[in-house]
Scaffold this motif. Structure first.
Motif, PDB file in Angstrom:
ATOM      1  N   ARG A   1       0.818  -1.216   0.000  1.00 22.86           N
ATOM      2  CA  ARG A   1       0.000   0.000   0.000  1.00 22.86           C
ATOM      3  C   ARG A   1       0.850   1.264   0.000  1.00 22.86           C
ATOM      4  NH1 ARG A   1      -1.714   3.338   3.907  1.00 22.86           N
ATOM      5  NH2 ARG A   1      -0.946   1.976   5.555  1.00 22.86           N
ATOM      6  N   THR A   2       1.916   1.277   0.796  1.00 24.10           N
ATOM      7  CA  THR A   2       2.682   2.518   0.994  1.00 24.10           C
ATOM      8  C   THR A   2       3.912   2.648   0.118  1.00 24.10           C
ATOM      9  OG1 THR A   2       4.133   1.596   2.723  1.00 24.10           O
ATOM     10  CG2 THR A   2       2.001   2.500   3.433  1.00 24.10           C
ATOM     11  N   GLY A   3       4.447   1.531  -0.359  1.00 24.82           N
ATOM     12  CA  GLY A   3       5.747   1.563  -0.995  1.00 24.82           C
ATOM     13  C   GLY A   3       6.850   1.747   0.037  1.00 24.82           C
ATOM     14  N   PHE A   4       8.073   1.906  -0.430  1.00 26.11           N
ATOM     15  CA  PHE A   4       9.245   1.953   0.444  1.00 26.11           C
ATOM     16  C   PHE A   4       9.899   3.336   0.515  1.00 26.11           C
ATOM     17  CE2 PHE A   4       8.644  -2.465  -0.442  1.00 26.11           C
ATOM     18  CZ  PHE A   4       9.146  -3.151   0.650  1.00 26.11           C
ATOM     19  N   THR A   5       9.425   4.285  -0.279  1.00 31.25           N
ATOM     20  CA  THR A   5      10.117   5.564  -0.385  1.00 31.25           C
ATOM     21  C   THR A   5      10.164   6.319   0.934  1.00 31.25           C
ATOM     22  OG1 THR A   5       9.637   5.764  -2.738  1.00 31.25           O
ATOM     23  CG2 THR A   5      10.132   7.800  -1.557  1.00 31.25           C
ATOM     24  N   GLY A   6       9.085   6.314   1.709  1.00 37.63           N
ATOM     25  CA  GLY A   6       9.077   7.024   2.981  1.00 37.63           C
ATOM     26  C   GLY A   6      10.215   6.597   3.881  1.00 37.63           C
ATOM     27  N   GLY A   7      10.367   5.298   4.058  1.00 37.74           N
ATOM     28  CA  GLY A   7      11.442   4.793   4.912  1.00 37.74           C
ATOM     29  C   GLY A   7      12.818   5.035   4.326  1.00 37.74           C
ATOM     30  N   ILE A   8      12.954   4.883   3.015  1.00 38.09           N
ATOM     31  CA  ILE A   8      14.252   5.098   2.382  1.00 38.09           C
ATOM     32  C   ILE A   8      14.642   6.571   2.459  1.00 38.09           C
ATOM     33  CG2 ILE A   8      15.498   4.990   0.175  1.00 38.09           C
ATOM     34  CD1 ILE A   8      13.989   2.419  -0.448  1.00 38.09           C
ATOM     35  N   ASN A   9      13.666   7.461   2.526  1.00 39.77           N
ATOM     36  CA  ASN A   9      13.984   8.887   2.662  1.00 39.77           C
ATOM     37  C   ASN A   9      14.732   9.192   3.959  1.00 39.77           C
ATOM     38  OD1 ASN A   9      13.031   9.796   0.203  1.00 39.77           O
ATOM     39  ND2 ASN A   9      11.014  10.361   0.979  1.00 39.77           N
ATOM     40  N   TRP A  10      14.583   8.350   4.985  1.00 39.63           N
ATOM     41  CA  TRP A  10      15.383   8.536   6.197  1.00 39.63           C
ATOM     42  C   TRP A  10      16.875   8.467   5.835  1.00 39.63           C
ATOM     43  CZ3 TRP A  10      13.351   6.215  11.371  1.00 39.63           C
ATOM     44  CH2 TRP A  10      11.973   6.426  11.492  1.00 39.63           C
ATOM     45  N   TYR A  11      17.228   7.495   4.983  1.00 40.84           N
ATOM     46  CA  TYR A  11      18.622   7.335   4.559  1.00 40.84           C
ATOM     47  C   TYR A  11      19.085   8.523   3.718  1.00 40.84           C
ATOM     48  CZ  TYR A  11      18.277   2.357   5.845  1.00 40.84           C
ATOM     49  OH  TYR A  11      18.113   1.162   6.513  1.00 40.84           O
ATOM     50  N   ARG A  12      18.162   9.110   2.973  1.00 44.23           N
ATOM     51  CA  ARG A  12      18.509  10.229   2.100  1.00 44.23           C
ATOM     52  C   ARG A  12      18.798  11.506   2.882  1.00 44.23           C
ATOM     53  NH1 ARG A  12      14.121   7.715  -1.645  1.00 44.23           N
ATOM     54  NH2 ARG A  12      15.508   6.540  -3.037  1.00 44.23           N
ATOM     55  N   ASN A  13      18.618  11.460   4.204  1.00 41.80           N
ATOM     56  CA  ASN A  13      18.916  12.610   5.054  1.00 41.80           C
ATOM     57  C   ASN A  13      20.169  12.404   5.899  1.00 41.80           C
ATOM     58  OD1 ASN A  13      16.738  14.921   5.117  1.00 41.80           O
ATOM     59  ND2 ASN A  13      15.648  13.009   4.726  1.00 41.80           N
ATOM     60  N   MET A  14      20.905  11.348   5.650  1.00 38.34           N
ATOM     61  CA  MET A  14      22.075  11.092   6.499  1.00 38.34           C
ATOM     62  C   MET A  14      23.126  12.190   6.370  1.00 38.34           C
ATOM     63  SD  MET A  14      22.353   6.910   6.244  1.00 38.34           S
ATOM     64  CE  MET A  14      23.901   6.828   7.151  1.00 38.34           C
ATOM     65  N   SER A  15      23.369  12.669   5.156  1.00 40.62           N
ATOM     66  CA  SER A  15      24.319  13.772   4.991  1.00 40.62           C
ATOM     67  C   SER A  15      23.771  15.047   5.629  1.00 40.62           C
ATOM     68  CB  SER A  15      24.610  14.012   3.508  1.00 40.62           C
ATOM     69  OG  SER A  15      25.275  12.893   2.945  1.00 40.62           O
ATOM     70  N   ARG A  16      22.505  15.316   5.424  1.00 45.62           N
ATOM     71  CA  ARG A  16      21.874  16.501   6.019  1.00 45.62           C
ATOM     72  C   ARG A  16      21.945  16.438   7.546  1.00 45.62           C
ATOM     73  NH1 ARG A  16      17.928  20.481   5.187  1.00 45.62           N
ATOM     74  NH2 ARG A  16      16.366  20.680   6.844  1.00 45.62           N
ATOM     75  N   ASN A  17      21.627  15.277   8.104  1.00 47.84           N
ATOM     76  CA  ASN A  17      21.687  15.122   9.561  1.00 47.84           C
ATOM     77  C   ASN A  17      23.099  15.396  10.079  1.00 47.84           C
ATOM     78  OD1 ASN A  17      18.992  14.360   9.523  1.00 47.84           O
ATOM     79  ND2 ASN A  17      19.445  12.169   9.612  1.00 47.84           N
ATOM     80  N   TRP A  18      24.077  14.877   9.348  1.00 51.47           N
ATOM     81  CA  TRP A  18      25.474  15.077   9.750  1.00 51.47           C
ATOM     82  C   TRP A  18      25.844  16.559   9.697  1.00 51.47           C
ATOM     83  CZ3 TRP A  18      29.717  16.721   6.717  1.00 51.47           C
ATOM     84  CH2 TRP A  18      30.955  16.613   7.361  1.00 51.47           C
ATOM     85  N   GLN A  19      25.463  17.222   8.620  1.00 51.41           N
ATOM     86  CA  GLN A  19      25.782  18.639   8.474  1.00 51.41           C
ATOM     87  C   GLN A  19      25.163  19.464   9.607  1.00 51.41           C
ATOM     88  OE1 GLN A  19      24.171  19.322   4.592  1.00 51.41           O
ATOM     89  NE2 GLN A  19      25.865  18.280   3.542  1.00 51.41           N
ATOM     90  N   ARG A  20      23.913  19.169   9.927  1.00 52.95           N
ATOM     91  CA  ARG A  20      23.171  19.982  10.887  1.00 52.95           C
ATOM     92  C   ARG A  20      23.474  19.608  12.344  1.00 52.95           C
ATOM     93  NH1 ARG A  20      19.037  22.952   8.577  1.00 52.95           N
ATOM     94  NH2 ARG A  20      17.710  22.818  10.422  1.00 52.95           N
TER      95      ARG A  20
END
Length: 330
Positions: free
Chosen positions: A240-259
């Protein structure tokens, strides 16, 4: 849903979040159980029952991007600031001042951040498999790329075309057939003797999208950890939801590190680290040195368990959570 309390909803931090609650509302501090990828609040079904029957108030959300909870479109809506603020909003909705946050896999990263970012809302922290570490010396995606190469799944997950999301989304049952199994061998086994995706040594195959694309459960010798009915809960949800929502957590790893530059990474609340003997992605050795950042830390090793510890060894994990909670908080 099988073995789960009724699904409830709240508006928190700009999203509608689904969550489950059990146990006496008078119990303090409650325990908030935070799942990882690719999972759901359902991953805590065994602990919800055991903890609530022990008289402990327990709350398990489907986190941002998962299950019954909203899936915002912008990638930066999944950074660690949003993920931790979601949990603060959940506490506000329930009228809870402080909670013990328990996290597995990605949920572990989130709960270790809670006392750094929202210290007035945290009574204690439990990490399951996921250690607390200091801020990396460089961008974590670049470090992973250098160590493991372009096909390492977290590096692949940065793909703006969402190709990994499409691979998992078109093979949902294969994904859970492949992931939700006990490890085939000890974590230090040679790569050719380990089923793809079991470990985090450079020798091992961490190209999870390609692993799923080529996976055939008929040839997998590893024992599944889910019943057919349990697996169907995950399959139905992610279909129903697909996987993009959860994978987007990984797409913020650089952002999280920077901030996170300048953020004090010391955890100043009672903490428990539950390690799994045979988790080669997050091995017990990854928790070495945590005591330097967490003055009040206990460690506990679950033997003969792979990565999905609270589902592989539910009785042992639940018993440890109950024992630690009663001893440290009454």
């Amino acid at each position: 849903m099988m073995e789960m309390p009724p699904l409830q909803f709240t508006q928190t931090n700009g999203i509608r979040m689904g969550f489950y609650e059990a146990g006496p509302k008078t119990d303090k501090p409650p325990m908030v159980l935070c799942h990882g990828w690719p999972e759901l609040a359902f991953s805590w079904r065994h602990q919800i029952r055991a903890l609530s029957e022990a008289g402990i108030r327990v709350i398990a959300p489907d986190q941002r991007g998962y299950g019954a909870t909203d899936r915002p479109e912008p990638v930066d809506a999944y950074d660690i600031e949003h993920l931790t603020a979601d949990l603060v909003g959940l506490l506000d909705h329930l009228g809870i001042e402080k909670a013990i946050f328990v996290g597995h896999d990605w949920g572990g990263f989130v709960v270790w951040q809670m006392p750094l970012r929202h210290p007035d809302r945290v009574a204690g922290v439990v990490g399951i498999n996921t250690p607390h570490t200091n801020r990396a010396w460089a961008d974590p995606i670049e470090l992973l790329r250098k160590r493991f190469g372009e096909h390492m799944y977290i590096v692949q997950f940065q793909d703006p075309a969402h190709e990994p999301d499409k691979i998992f989304g078109s093979r949902v049952e294969q994904t859970f057939d492949a992931f939700m199994r006990k490890p085939a061998r000890r974590p230090d086994a040679p790569a050719e003797e380990v089923v793809a995706g079991v470990g985090a040594s450079p020798r091992l195959n961490l190209a999870f999208p390609q692993m799923i694309a080529n996976y055939d459960a008929r040839h997998d010798p590893r024992a599944p950890i889910l019943s057919a009915e349990e697996k169907q809960v995950f399959v139905d949800a992610f279909t129903r939801t697909g996987f993009t929502g959860g994978i987007n957590w990984y797409r913020n790893m650089s952002r999280n590190w920077q901030r996170s530059e300048g953020l004090d990474h010391t955890v100043r609340v009672p903490s428990l680290m539950i390690m799994a003997e045979n988790d080669a992605v997050l091995p017990p050795s990854s928790a070495d040195g945590m005591d330097k950042l967490i003055p009040d830390l206990e460690k506990y090793l679950v033997r003969d368990s792979g990565h999905w510890t609270q589902q592989e060894k539910p009785e042992e994990v639940s018993a440890k959570l109950i024992e630690w909670r009663r001893r440290r908080f009454g």
